[in-house]
Design a protein around this motif. Structure first.
Motif, short mmCIF file in Angstrom:
data_model
loop_
_atom_site.label_atom_id
_atom_site.label_comp_id
_atom_site.label_asym_id
_atom_site.label_seq_id
_atom_site.Cartn_x
_atom_site.Cartn_y
_atom_site.Cartn_z
N ASN A 1 -4.69 15.32 8.93
CA ASN A 1 -3.51 14.60 8.43
C ASN A 1 -2.24 15.42 8.56
O ASN A 1 -1.18 14.88 8.88
N THR A 2 -2.33 16.72 8.34
CA THR A 2 -1.18 17.59 8.51
C THR A 2 -0.75 17.61 9.97
O THR A 2 0.45 17.57 10.28
N LYS B 1 -1.20 15.23 12.19
CA LYS B 1 -0.58 13.93 12.47
C LYS B 1 0.87 13.93 11.98
O LYS B 1 1.77 13.42 12.67
N ASP B 2 1.09 14.50 10.80
CA ASP B 2 2.45 14.58 10.27
C ASP B 2 3.35 15.43 11.16
O ASP B 2 4.53 15.12 11.34
N ARG C 1 4.35 13.36 14.14
CA ARG C 1 5.35 12.37 13.74
C ARG C 1 6.71 13.02 13.49
O ARG C 1 7.75 12.47 13.86
N LYS C 2 6.70 14.18 12.88
CA LYS C 2 7.96 14.87 12.58
C LYS C 2 8.66 15.31 13.86
O LYS C 2 9.84 15.06 14.04
N ASN D 1 7.26 6.85 14.07
CA ASN D 1 6.00 6.47 13.44
C ASN D 1 4.95 6.33 14.55
O ASN D 1 5.19 5.65 15.54
#
Length: 84
Positions: free
Chosen positions: A8-9, A11-12, A15-16, A21
């Motif tokens: 999840n990190t 993926k963030d 995205r960042k 998105n």
């Protein structure tokens, strides 16, 4: 830190850095993220820096770095092994 938290990190981070998105389906095994997300060398470098900072690791091999950005599962496995 468990595998799902790492994933999840990551993926963030994608995205960042890409500033958009991104649907989770793009991260499925077999998708080549560099091509699918149009990641150029500058974006890749920014991602790698954030990964190293976030997980307190160093990725020294350039070929390995690109491979990790292309497959989120390989990246998770690598981070889990380096961070332990």
């Amino acid at each position: 830190m468990n595998y799902e938290n790492v994933k999840n990190t990551l993926k963030d981070i994608y995205r960042k850095v890409l500033d958009r998105n991104i649907d989770d389906t793009i991260f499925e095994p077999g998708n080549h993220l560099i091509d699918s997300l149009l990641i150029d060398s500058l974006l890749a470098l920014r991602m790698l820096i954030l990964v190293e900072q976030e997980f307190s690791i160093v990725i020294e091999d350039d070929a390995l770095a690109i491979e990790l950005l292309d497959d989120i599962n390989k990246a998770c496995d690598y981070i889990m092994s380096e961070a332990s």
